[in-house]
Every structure is written in structure tokens, then in C-alpha cells.
Design an enzyme around this catalytic site. Structure first.
Site, PDB file in Angstrom:
ATOM      1  CG  ASP A 172      39.811  48.188  33.905  1.00 48.74           C
ATOM      2  OD1 ASP A 172      39.103  49.216  33.833  1.00 48.74           O
ATOM      3  OD2 ASP A 172      39.385  47.052  33.649  1.00 48.74           O
TER       4      ASP A 172
ATOM      5  CG  ASN B  57      39.143  40.372  33.075  1.00 51.02           C
ATOM      6  OD1 ASN B  57      38.900  41.501  32.645  1.00 51.02           O
ATOM      7  ND2 ASN B  57      39.842  40.174  34.174  1.00 51.02           N
TER       8      ASN B  57
ATOM      9  CG  ASN C 169      41.944  46.579  39.171  1.00 50.46           C
ATOM     10  OD1 ASN C 169      42.322  45.739  39.960  1.00 50.46           O
ATOM     11  ND2 ASN C 169      42.037  46.413  37.870  1.00 50.46           N
TER      12      ASN C 169
ATOM     13  CB  SER D 163      36.339  31.248  34.698  1.00 52.29           C
ATOM     14  OG  SER D 163      36.005  29.878  34.890  1.00 52.29           O
ATOM     15  CG  MET D 164      33.818  32.834  30.091  1.00 52.58           C
ATOM     16  SD  MET D 164      34.338  32.783  28.367  1.00 52.58           S
ATOM     17  CE  MET D 164      32.773  32.627  27.506  1.00 52.58           C
TER      18      MET D 164
ATOM     19  CG  HIS E 299      40.047  40.520  41.368  1.00 51.90           C
ATOM     20  ND1 HIS E 299      41.045  39.591  41.393  1.00 51.90           N
ATOM     21  CD2 HIS E 299      40.058  41.046  40.104  1.00 51.90           C
ATOM     22  CE1 HIS E 299      41.650  39.550  40.211  1.00 51.90           C
ATOM     23  NE2 HIS E 299      41.068  40.419  39.414  1.00 51.90           N
TER      24      HIS E 299
END
Length: 403
Positions: free
Chosen positions: A75, A167, A277, A310-311, A332
Site C-alpha cells: 500500500d 482500515n 507507508n 480507531s473507529m 502512524h
């Protein structure tokens, strides 16, 4: 001392992991990378470190005269973009479903038909801004494909300005002053995956006579001065450009979607767009080296970055402190605490509903692997890297779009 030192027979690791979990699999991968003869100094592990493909996610790898394609990953250019808007919490409706629906309608997300014709996560016809961006990207892409025809075999233009799966996300957030932010996470999509996979295989082939000497065959590297190295650097640079453009196009689309629901507003206040990345040539400890940040953000002194939770957790806009021993880097994100498979086995939809209470988002079996409890505690992660970044803004999502 803010970091832990892990000394091995063949290499050194400096890990900013006080108070957070670092499993043995991650440590083994870090030791493998640190033992390579191309490493300059040491490998830096960020507090979100977890096991990846060949190399750990959440690590910073300095190499001399070589790059490890598997460390950069598939990615390529994946990263974050955030923009503060002129909206406040009072401008948002009590029920945010309409905002989420408008964003989902405007930005292709997810995946269907195995990514082939009719895939809901791809464009069938590019909107005008996307077409203009692809026109700029096309000449270099065609040159890359002329030299390596396999790179042309799959999705490319139709993923420009799309979210993807896993993600990757789009969020509407509030900061501590109740100001509205838009934040999103995506990368170079199918074409970046193809470039990464192709050159990982090429590196293994180029090192076929020496690969047995590597601690992991996925750590095969391309050596500077070879044609394949030069081609890879060009391809990675292009994929990183694609990824950054992808995020910019999505941000514009999200703003348009929200304006349709909420009325006119501006969204270019304090915009940040950063990879996590990628590989770049930098100068550290007296030498020009290739820095691979695999799940890490550049945090040079004064540089702005984004560390999402996170969510259901908080996220942070940060300013780098330029810590030399971390190669001017930070985490990250929160980092996975468990694999996607383990998360699906452990948590229920009810667990996920409770963890994302107050967030307008998907609450179904398809996103259980992304539930907050599958990730490390973001507050502990931030505490572990206090000497790497300072927090400028603290954000909490109220809307989250997942593929």
C-alpha cells in the site's frame, strides 16, 4: 530514557514501546531487519509496532545503497489527510446518518465482484477533476508500464479518488473546541499494490543466489546502481504521488457531499496530508540513506502529522519534535492488538455497537475486524512517544465511513 534498546548479535533496535504491547513475532521481525548488512545505525520501532509482511508495521528502517520492497509494502504511499472546516458542532444535525449517506454516495468505497467490472469501490467513469489528475499522472505510468508490462495489468485510473477497504476510512470529527474536521485514510489502491508486489518478487529473483543468507526471504532488497533499483524508485515515487492525489480528490469530494447536506463552508484550514507507508532519501547521522517508514510518519521538528486512533477512539494532529534517534519519525496510529481473524472470533456486533456508541458508522459483522478493541490503547501509544511529537489538536469522530 524514552526508548528501549534491544541489542542483538548482528544489529540494534530502539523501541518507543514503554507501556504498550510488543509481541514476540514483532520482535523477531525487527531483529531480522536489524541484522541486514544494509542497515545504517539501528531500526526504530514505534509504539504501534505489530507484525507485518517481512517487516514490522510501525518501524523505521534506514538502509544504505539499497531498498527492501517488502518493507515499503504494497500500500505504497498510504497515509492520512485532515482538514479543519469553518463548521462547529452546532452546525451539525442531531442525526448524522444523512451526512454519512452523502459521503458514501459521493466517494466509491469497499469492494465487490472481486474488484473486477462493476466493483462498487471503483469508478466506471472518472469525474472531471479526477480525469484531469489522471492526465497528469498518466505519462509516467505509461513509461513504467512500457518497461514492465505487468504493471499495466489491473486497476489504475478507476481507483483514483476512492477509499478502498480494511482500515481505510473517512471521518467527520470534533476537536476540543467543537470545531469540525474531516479526516481520511487511504493510499495508492490497486496500482500501488501491483507495483509493490511486482518489485518484491523481482527483488527475490535478483537475490536468488544469496536469498538463503537472509533471515527472511521477504527481506530481499534491490541494490542501488542496478536498473531494477532505479525503476523501483521511479515507480514508488509515482505511487506516492498517486496516493497523495487520491486523498486530495477524496477530500474535495467529501467537502462537496457535506456542503450538499449542511450548506456552504470552507475546509482548507490547517490541512495536513502525510504518507505513512513510503521510502524517501534523507540525511541522518552524517550519511545520505533511504528511510523506509512502514507504518510511521515523518516527524521532523515543526512538521505536522496525523495519528489516528480507531473507529471509537480519539485521533491526534501532532507537531514533530525532530527526534534524531527515531530518525525524525512517530507512529502512524494505534496499531493492531490482534489479527483480523482473531478479532472476528473474539468480538460480537453487540461489542462493536457499545465500542462505537455515539459514532454514526457501520455496526455490522463486516467491520468487526476494525472494532476499537482490536487496536492498542491510543492514549498509551501517545504517552510512549511523548519525546517524538507534541499534540496540537485532539479529535473525536462523530461519523465514520468504512469500505
Amino acid at each position: 530514557m524514552a526508548y528501549k534498546t534491544i541489542q542483538t548479535d548482528k544489529g540494534l533496535i530502539k523501541a518507543w514501546t514503554h507501556g504498550v504491547d510488543m509481541d514476540e513475532g514483532s520482535q523477531e521481525q525487527l531483529r531480522n531487519v536489524a541484522s541486514l548488512p544494509i542497515i545504517h545505525g539501528w531500526v526504530a520501532a514505534m509504539p504501534d509496532v505489530h507484525k507485518g509482511y517481512g517487516a514490522t508495521i510501525g518501524s523505521v528502517i534506514p538502509t544504505v545503497d539499497a531498498i527492501i520492497p517488502a518493507a515499503v509494502g504494497v500500500d505504497i504511499g498510504c497515509g492520512m489527510m485532515a482538514a479543519r472546516t469553518t463548521l462547529t458542532a452546532n452546525d451539525l444535525p442531531d442525526n448524522l446518518f444523512g451526512v454519512r449517506a452523502a459521503i458514501e454516495k459521493m466517494v466509491p468505497h469497499g469492494r465487490s465482484n472481486h474488484g473486477k467490472s462493476g466493483d462498487r469501490g471503483a469508478y466506471g467513469r472518472l469525474p472531471q477533476p479526477h480525469s484531469e489528475a489522471w492526465t497528469r499522472l498518466l505519462p509516467t505510468y505509461e513509461a513504467l508500464c512500457d518497461k514492465h508490462p505487468r504493471l499495466a495489468q489491473g486497476n489504475s485510473w478507476n481507483h483514483l479518488g476512492t477509499l478502498g477497504t480494511g482500515n481505510h476510512f473517512i471521518e467527520v470529527c470534533l476537536d476540543l473546541q467543537d470545531r469540525v474536521w474531516i479526516m481520511l485514510h487511504s493510499g495508492s489502491r490497486g496500482v500501488g499494490n501491483r507495483i509493490g508486489t511486482y518489485y518484491m518478487n523481482l527483488a527475490r529473483e535478483d537475490m536468488r543466489e544469496h536469498i538463503a543468507n537472509l533471515p527472511d526471504r521477504d527481506l530481499a532488497y534491490l541494490s542501488e546502481g542496478t536498473q531494477h533499483f532505479d525503476d523501483y524508485v521511479e515507480a514508488v515515487s509515482w505511487a506516492q504521488d498517486f496516493a497523495r492525489t487520491n486523498r486530495e480528490l477524496m477530500m474535495a469530494a467529501v467537502v462537496g457531499a457535506m456542503q450538499h447536506v449542511l450548506g456552504d463552508f470552507d475546509a482548507d484550514v490547517e490541512a495536513v496530508n502525510c504518507h505513512h507507508n513510503y521510502v524517501a532519501k534523507e540525511h541522518h547521522y552524517g550519511q545520505d540513506v533511504y528511510i523506509t517508514r512502514k507504518g510511521a510518519v515523518r516527524a521532523g521538528k515543526g512538521e505536522m502529522g496525523i495519528i489516528p486512533g480507531s473507529m471509537g477512539a480519539r485521533s491526534f494532529i501532532v507537531r514533530g519534535k525532530g527526534n534524531a534517534e527515531a530518525y525524525e519519525s512517530c507512529s502512524h496510529g494505534a496499531g493492531r492488538l490482534m489479527s483480523r481473524t482473531a478479532a472476528k472470533k473474539k468480538f460480537t456486533v453487540r461489542d462493536h455497537e457499545q465500542a462505537t456508541a455515539g459514532v454514526e458508522c457501520r455496526k455490522d459483522i463486516g467491520v468487526i475486524d476494525e472494532t476499537p478493541a482490536a487496536y492498542k490503547d491510543i492514549d498509551k501509544v501517545m504517552a510512549a512517544q511523548a519525546d517524538l511529537v507534541e499534540i496540537v489538536h485532539t479529535l473525536k469522530q462523530v461519523v465514520c465511513v468504512k469500505g
